[in-house]
Design a protein around this motif. Structure first.
Motif, short mmCIF file in Angstrom:
data_model
loop_
_atom_site.label_atom_id
_atom_site.label_comp_id
_atom_site.label_asym_id
_atom_site.label_seq_id
_atom_site.Cartn_x
_atom_site.Cartn_y
_atom_site.Cartn_z
N LEU A 246 7.18 -5.25 1.05
CA LEU A 246 5.78 -4.82 1.14
C LEU A 246 5.08 -4.99 -0.22
CD1 LEU A 246 3.96 -3.42 3.32
CD2 LEU A 246 4.78 -1.25 2.42
N LYS A 247 5.77 -4.58 -1.28
CA LYS A 247 5.19 -4.71 -2.62
C LYS A 247 5.03 -6.19 -2.99
CE LYS A 247 7.07 -0.32 -4.10
NZ LYS A 247 8.04 0.40 -4.92
N ASN A 248 6.02 -7.00 -2.62
CA ASN A 248 5.90 -8.44 -2.86
C ASN A 248 4.64 -8.98 -2.17
OD1 ASN A 248 6.97 -11.37 -3.28
ND2 ASN A 248 6.61 -11.21 -1.07
N ASN A 249 4.43 -8.57 -0.94
CA ASN A 249 3.29 -9.10 -0.18
C ASN A 249 1.95 -8.64 -0.76
OD1 ASN A 249 5.29 -10.22 1.39
ND2 ASN A 249 5.15 -8.67 3.01
N LEU A 250 1.93 -7.43 -1.30
CA LEU A 250 0.71 -6.98 -2.00
C LEU A 250 0.45 -7.87 -3.22
CD1 LEU A 250 -1.65 -5.02 -2.44
CD2 LEU A 250 -0.07 -3.50 -3.68
N ALA B 222 1.87 3.69 2.46
CA ALA B 222 0.85 4.02 1.44
C ALA B 222 1.52 4.20 0.08
CB ALA B 222 0.09 5.27 1.85
N GLU B 223 2.66 4.87 0.09
CA GLU B 223 3.40 5.10 -1.15
C GLU B 223 3.79 3.77 -1.82
OE1 GLU B 223 4.33 7.65 -2.92
OE2 GLU B 223 5.88 6.69 -4.15
N ALA B 224 4.28 2.84 -1.01
CA ALA B 224 4.69 1.54 -1.57
C ALA B 224 3.47 0.72 -2.03
CB ALA B 224 5.50 0.75 -0.54
N LEU B 225 2.32 1.01 -1.43
CA LEU B 225 1.11 0.24 -1.75
C LEU B 225 0.17 1.03 -2.67
CD1 LEU B 225 0.26 -1.30 1.75
CD2 LEU B 225 1.47 -2.39 -0.16
N ARG B 226 0.70 1.97 -3.41
CA ARG B 226 -0.20 2.85 -4.19
C ARG B 226 -0.98 2.09 -5.25
NH1 ARG B 226 4.89 4.10 -5.28
NH2 ARG B 226 5.63 3.79 -7.40
N ASN B 227 -0.59 0.85 -5.57
CA ASN B 227 -1.38 0.03 -6.49
C ASN B 227 -2.62 -0.59 -5.84
OD1 ASN B 227 0.20 0.43 -8.71
ND2 ASN B 227 1.53 -1.32 -8.27
N ALA B 228 -2.76 -0.45 -4.54
CA ALA B 228 -3.96 -0.97 -3.90
C ALA B 228 -5.17 -0.16 -4.36
CB ALA B 228 -3.82 -0.90 -2.38
N ASP B 229 -6.35 -0.79 -4.33
CA ASP B 229 -7.57 -0.11 -4.78
C ASP B 229 -8.16 0.79 -3.72
OD1 ASP B 229 -7.83 -1.68 -7.35
OD2 ASP B 229 -7.87 -3.31 -5.88
N GLY B 230 -7.72 0.60 -2.49
CA GLY B 230 -8.24 1.44 -1.41
C GLY B 230 -7.37 1.28 -0.18
N PHE B 231 -7.63 2.15 0.80
CA PHE B 231 -6.92 2.08 2.07
C PHE B 231 -7.94 2.12 3.20
CE2 PHE B 231 -3.70 4.23 -0.65
CZ PHE B 231 -2.68 3.28 -0.53
N ARG C 44 -9.86 -7.04 2.63
CA ARG C 44 -9.26 -6.06 3.55
C ARG C 44 -8.05 -6.66 4.26
NH1 ARG C 44 -14.70 -6.26 5.49
NH2 ARG C 44 -13.86 -7.06 7.46
N PRO C 45 -6.98 -6.97 3.53
CA PRO C 45 -5.81 -7.55 4.18
C PRO C 45 -5.02 -6.52 4.96
CG PRO C 45 -5.31 -7.12 1.89
CD PRO C 45 -6.77 -6.79 2.08
N GLY C 46 -4.54 -6.94 6.13
CA GLY C 46 -3.64 -6.10 6.92
C GLY C 46 -2.35 -6.85 7.14
N ILE C 47 -2.34 -7.71 8.13
CA ILE C 47 -1.09 -8.31 8.63
C ILE C 47 -0.25 -8.96 7.54
CG2 ILE C 47 -2.09 -10.56 9.29
CD1 ILE C 47 0.44 -8.54 11.37
N MET C 48 -0.88 -9.61 6.57
CA MET C 48 -0.07 -10.31 5.57
C MET C 48 0.75 -9.34 4.72
SD MET C 48 -2.92 -11.74 2.82
CE MET C 48 -1.71 -12.49 1.72
N LEU C 49 0.26 -8.12 4.56
CA LEU C 49 1.03 -7.13 3.80
C LEU C 49 2.38 -6.85 4.47
CD1 LEU C 49 -1.79 -4.54 3.02
CD2 LEU C 49 -0.71 -6.12 1.39
#
Ligand SMILES: *Cc1c(COP(=O)(O)O)cnc(C)c1O
Length: 353
Positions: A14-18, A46-55, A206-211
């Protein structure tokens, strides 16, 4: 020993995909985690993607759970509020709302609180699902800009064919023409747009599926895009048997053996989220070897061809989708898309991270 079906969620994938998203754009990244993070588990994702700017998600209770867990990013509710009673929650938890309808505007007008709300105004640039028509936007913008409850407005739209050859140009023109009149931030891009239309990234993607490691395109694999599968759904053979020519398999006897062959029964069925309409021939891995499903999928089981999997026995590992068996290939065989399969994983499947 439990029933052997199991979903392992690979958070490093997940982090790789972000990072793949972040390399593809200079815009801020709003990770789309609707539908329980596309079936992967909201809070762990959400925890793994906490570097994202938003959810971005749909359910205000999920948004509150994120705030309660101390996420301070922008949290966008993609369909906004569904009743006037929800509005105080948006203010209290500093949630950002989409506004797509006159009904929502009327509820907002009746809302007594002052300032604070951050609003994403959805423009219908051609998808005809949600949003105001371009001709309505000037009046709606005036209303929002002078509204006592509204602090800031972002302009958004959503593309119907970003994953196809025709692309986004018609809708992009419609959106740009109206957006050019305002100094508002813009958001347009789903995964397919992130990957193939950099001219339409705007201020927020607003990426979803690729993550989640599935490709938004029918003709480009996730691997070719540098994406790694996040959900690894596996199980085991719980029975192995030999068929004679003419024997049939499963409900409706829809598969009939042309010659003698070995088959196995996998502990995975439509009550786990496997698509019931997956036909004979849908790909699946047994002992690391690619083979095919046979006959109809039952509620709790499905049958596989072991003709070329000589070492298969009860307990052999079966990869339903994930590493080595792209969910997009299973989806394609079943006449659907990776999105639907990932979201359809059911409650009874144990999940580990
Ligand atoms: C679901 C959704 C997305 C994410 O789309 P993907 O194809 O999964 O990247 C983006 N924007 C909106 C408005 C959505 O509803």
């Amino acid at each position: 020993m439990h029933r052997p079906i199991h979903a392992h969620i690979d958070l490093s994938a997940l982090k790789n995909n972000l990072r793949v998203v972040q390399r593809a754009t200079t815009s801020r990244v709003m990770a789309v985690i609707k539908a329980n993070a596309y079936g992967h588990g909201l809070m762990r994702v959400a925890e793994a993607l906490r570097n994202a700017d938003g959810f971005a998600l749909l359910n205000v209770q999920d948004a509150i759970a994120l705030r309660d867990a101390e996420y301070r990013q922008t949290i966008l509710l993609l369909e906004g509020f569904f009743s006037p009673e929800e509005l105080p929650l948006f203010a209290e938890y500093e949630l950002t709302t989409v506004i797509h309808s006159h009904q929502q505007l009327a509820w907002l007008d009746a809302y007594p609180r002052k300032n604070g709300l951050s609003v994403w105004l959805k423009i219908n640039s051609g998808m005809n699902r949600l949003g105001f028509m371009p001709a309505e936007v000037p009046a709606v913008m005036e209303r929002l800009k002078s509204h006592r409850a509204v602090r800031e407005v972002t302009l958004m739209t959503h593309f119907a064919q970003a994953d196809e050859a025709v692309g986004v140009s018609n809708q992009l023109d419609v959106f740009n023409q109206i957006a050019a009149n305002y100094h508002a931030p813009r958001s347009l891009a789903n995964s397919a747009t992130v990957l193939s239309h950099p001219q339409a990234h705007g201020d927020w993607v607003r990426p979803g599926i690729m993550l989640y490691g599935s490709s938004p395109f029918a003709d480009v694999s996730a691997k070719e895009l540098g994406l790694q599968p996040v959900m690894n759904l596996s199980s085991q053979l719980i029975s192995v048997r030999d068929l004679r020519a003419g024997d049939t398999v499963g409900y409706g006897a829809s598969f009939r053996a042309e010659h003698s062959m070995r088959i196995g029964t996998v502990a995975c069925g439509y009550a786990d989220g496997y698509p019931r309409h997956a036909p004979t021939g849908t790909p699946i891995l047994v002992n690391g070897q690619r083979t095919r499903t046979l006959g109809r999928v039952s509620m709790d089981m499905l049958a596989v061809d072991l003709s070329d999997v000589s070492d298969a026995k009860v307990g052999s590992r079966v990869v339903i989708w994930g590493e080595g068996m792209p969910v997009d290939e299973v989806a394609h065989a079943a006449g659907t898309i990776g999105y639907e399969l990932l979201c359809a994983l059911t409650q009874r499947v144990p999940v580990s991270y």
